[in-house]
Structures are given as C-alpha cells and as structure tokens.
Write a protein that holds these residues in place. Structure first.
Motif, short mmCIF file in Angstrom:
data_model
loop_
_atom_site.label_atom_id
_atom_site.label_comp_id
_atom_site.label_asym_id
_atom_site.label_seq_id
_atom_site.Cartn_x
_atom_site.Cartn_y
_atom_site.Cartn_z
N PRO A 123 0.83 -1.31 -0.01
CA PRO A 123 0.01 -0.15 -0.06
C PRO A 123 0.98 1.15 0.04
O PRO A 123 2.00 1.34 0.71
N TYR A 124 0.52 2.35 -0.74
CA TYR A 124 1.34 3.42 -0.81
C TYR A 124 0.66 4.74 -0.67
O TYR A 124 -0.38 4.99 -1.45
N THR A 125 1.03 5.63 0.19
CA THR A 125 0.55 6.98 0.48
C THR A 125 1.56 7.72 0.76
O THR A 125 2.35 7.41 1.61
N ALA A 126 1.66 8.86 0.25
CA ALA A 126 2.98 9.76 0.51
C ALA A 126 2.85 10.15 1.74
O ALA A 126 1.85 10.46 2.50
N ILE A 127 4.07 10.15 2.53
CA ILE A 127 4.16 10.29 4.10
C ILE A 127 4.28 11.56 4.48
O ILE A 127 4.65 12.52 3.91
N GLU A 128 3.69 12.23 5.42
CA GLU A 128 3.45 13.45 5.97
C GLU A 128 4.65 13.60 6.95
O GLU A 128 5.01 12.44 7.71
N PRO A 129 5.28 14.56 6.90
CA PRO A 129 6.54 15.04 7.95
C PRO A 129 6.02 14.47 9.24
O PRO A 129 7.05 13.84 9.81
N GLU A 130 4.81 14.82 9.81
CA GLU A 130 4.46 14.63 11.23
C GLU A 130 4.52 13.24 11.43
O GLU A 130 4.97 12.40 12.48
N ASP A 131 4.21 12.10 10.41
CA ASP A 131 4.02 10.74 10.50
C ASP A 131 5.51 10.40 10.61
O ASP A 131 5.94 9.30 11.04
N TYR A 132 6.33 10.87 9.62
CA TYR A 132 7.73 10.25 9.72
C TYR A 132 8.35 10.77 10.93
O TYR A 132 8.87 9.72 11.51
N SER A 133 8.12 11.78 11.45
CA SER A 133 8.89 12.09 12.61
C SER A 133 8.33 11.11 13.94
O SER A 133 9.22 10.68 14.63
N LYS A 134 6.89 10.98 13.93
CA LYS A 134 6.59 10.01 15.03
C LYS A 134 6.97 8.53 14.96
O LYS A 134 7.44 8.11 16.04
N SER A 135 7.11 8.16 13.57
CA SER A 135 7.69 6.83 13.41
C SER A 135 9.26 6.60 13.68
O SER A 135 9.79 5.66 14.29
N TYR A 136 10.06 7.53 13.22
CA TYR A 136 11.24 7.41 13.11
C TYR A 136 12.23 8.49 13.84
O TYR A 136 13.53 8.22 13.80
N VAL A 137 11.80 9.64 14.08
CA VAL A 137 12.78 10.59 14.78
C VAL A 137 12.48 10.80 16.24
O VAL A 137 13.33 11.15 16.80
N GLU A 138 11.28 10.86 16.45
CA GLU A 138 10.76 10.97 18.13
C GLU A 138 11.37 9.86 18.86
O GLU A 138 11.76 8.77 18.44
N ALA A 139 11.61 10.16 20.34
CA ALA A 139 12.21 9.37 21.24
C ALA A 139 13.63 8.97 20.89
O ALA A 139 14.10 7.85 20.95
N THR A 140 14.15 10.00 20.71
CA THR A 140 15.66 9.81 20.38
C THR A 140 16.61 9.77 21.53
O THR A 140 17.23 10.67 21.94
N GLU A 141 16.34 8.63 22.22
CA GLU A 141 17.26 8.18 23.38
C GLU A 141 18.77 8.03 22.63
O GLU A 141 18.83 7.94 21.62
N ASN A 142 19.70 8.08 23.49
CA ASN A 142 21.04 7.97 23.05
C ASN A 142 21.30 6.62 22.02
O ASN A 142 22.15 6.53 21.11
#
Length: 245
Positions: A123-142
């Motif tokens: 399935p494909y839908t262009a990702i929104e910046p907020e969704d990318y951030s929640k999945s891959y950028v947030e919770a940036t522990e060491n």
C-alpha cells in the motif's frame, strides 16, 4: 487520548494481517515516552519492536508464523557474495548520527515505497512529515541512530538502527532502487554486523521472520541466527534457540 509523558499499554485485536491476506492479527502496543536502555533490552529479548515511542509485539491467537529472530554476531562469517557487496560499496559513504528529518529523507522514503507498491503491491500513500517524525525521529534516546548512505553526494539509503550495549535492533531501511546494483539493503545489514563485531555486541535483532515468505523470508540468509521459542512476559524468561532450517 492524551498520552504525552505516560506509559500506556493496549491490545488491538482482529486487525488485518500485514503479511497474510486471509488472516487476522492481534498486536499488543505499549507507548513509552522515554524507554530506558535496560527496559528496552528486556523488551527486545521478548520479541518487542519499536517505532518512535510506540513498542509492539504480536499476540495472535490462531497463528505463530511471525518469529522473532536475532543474528549470532560472534559466529557470523561473511560469505563470498557478501564480501562482494561490501567491496562494491567501498565508495559509499556511511554517516551514523541521531535520527533526523529532511526533504531528502521524505523524497527518498516516498520513492522507495512507490517502487515497492509497483513491485510487491505494498500500500502506498505519500508520508507526511509529522508521521515520519513520530515513527522514526521521536524518542531519540542515545541508542537511537540513523545510518545514512551517500553516493555521488546524494542520499541513497537510510537505515533506522538502535545500538544498545548488548544488542543492535534493525528497525527499518529504505533506499534508492536506481542504485540496485549496490544492494544497499543487504549492505546495511552487513555494515551493522561489522559494527556489532567491532563493539562486541552479541546480537542483531532483525524483527520478525516468516519462513519462505516473499517479503520476510530473506532474513534467513543471515545465518547463524536464533529464534524466540516462547511468548514471554517481562517477568518471564525468554527462550532463544539456534535455528535449524
């Protein structure tokens, strides 16, 4: 539901299975605003995975095809073909840094998923910046890192990787299929194995393996590996055994 700064656990039942059209799945989720290294290690050993601050583990009642697996780093020997992949990438630059978000990330992510939509009907839908951030950028522990693969001054691959003292967890990888001759997806795993060997990290967790599955079966190429034989809670002992294919 307001869950900021909280630890919330819930079970999603009878959801559409991501791997088998005819099956339903039950997934346990745990939102952890800041997950300690110690807790995360315990969860990895019991089959949990992480995307952002959300951790999850399958608890399907009628199916156990998704098997947690981990590479035995110390006993891993690079094959001739894997050495060729490493050699082909001698000019591929690798940068390891905390996860980030740029237009290059989003454009490459979308390009990769458009390709996989055509090739494997993902399935494909262009990702929104907020969704990318929640999945891959947030919770940036060491322990949270991204591996950036650069060729010709161009971002051609991104791997999201957690590096703990006793574990590496390969979370997700996407790359530019215009550079398919470099096998960036495979090279990324090989690079993680090399780093784990250098740091004397015993295991690389590759997530879930489904034997002979068109999308998940490739993981069995990284032998020797162990599989999780039970569904242990955090208070129970996980049972890992060497896989014999």
């Amino acid at each position: 539901m307001h869950i900021l700064n909280q630890d919330v656990e819930f079970l999603e039942e009878n959801r559409t299975c991501s791997y088998f059209d005819e099956k339903l799945s039950d997934i346990r989720y745990r939102y952890i605003y800041s997950c300690s290294t110690e807790l995360y290690q315990k969860m990895l050993e019991r089959g949990w995975r992480r995307f952002g601050r959300m951790h999850f583990v399958p608890e399907c009642k009628t199916c156990d095809k998704c098997v947690s697996m981990r590479i035995d780093v110390e006993n891993y020997k690079f094959s001739k073909s894997e050495k060729r992949v490493i050699s082909k990438n001698k000019d591929t630059k690798l940068y390891i840094r905390p996860p980030s978000l740029t237009m290059e990330h989003l454009n490459l992510y979308d390009k990769y998923h458009r390709f996989m939509n055509d090739k494997k009907n993902w399935p494909y839908t262009a990702i929104e910046p907020e969704d990318y951030s929640k999945s891959y950028v947030e919770a940036t522990e060491n322990y949270a890192k991204e591996f950036l693969y650069v060729r010709d001054d161009k971002l051609i691959g991104v791997a999201l990787v957690d590096i703990l003292p006793q574990s590496i967890s390969a979370i997700y990888c996407y790359y530019d299929h215009d550079y398919s001759d470099l096998s960036i997806g495979k090279f990324s795993i090989l690079a993680q194995i090399k780093i784990a060997k250098e740091l004397k990290i015993p295991y690389i967790y590759l997530g879930y393996w489904i034997q002979n599955h068109f999308s998940m079966g490739y993981k069995e190429a990284y032998t020797p590996f162990e599989i999780l034989k039970n569904r242990a809670s955090l208070n129970e002992t996980p049972i890992w055994k060497k896989n014999e294919i």
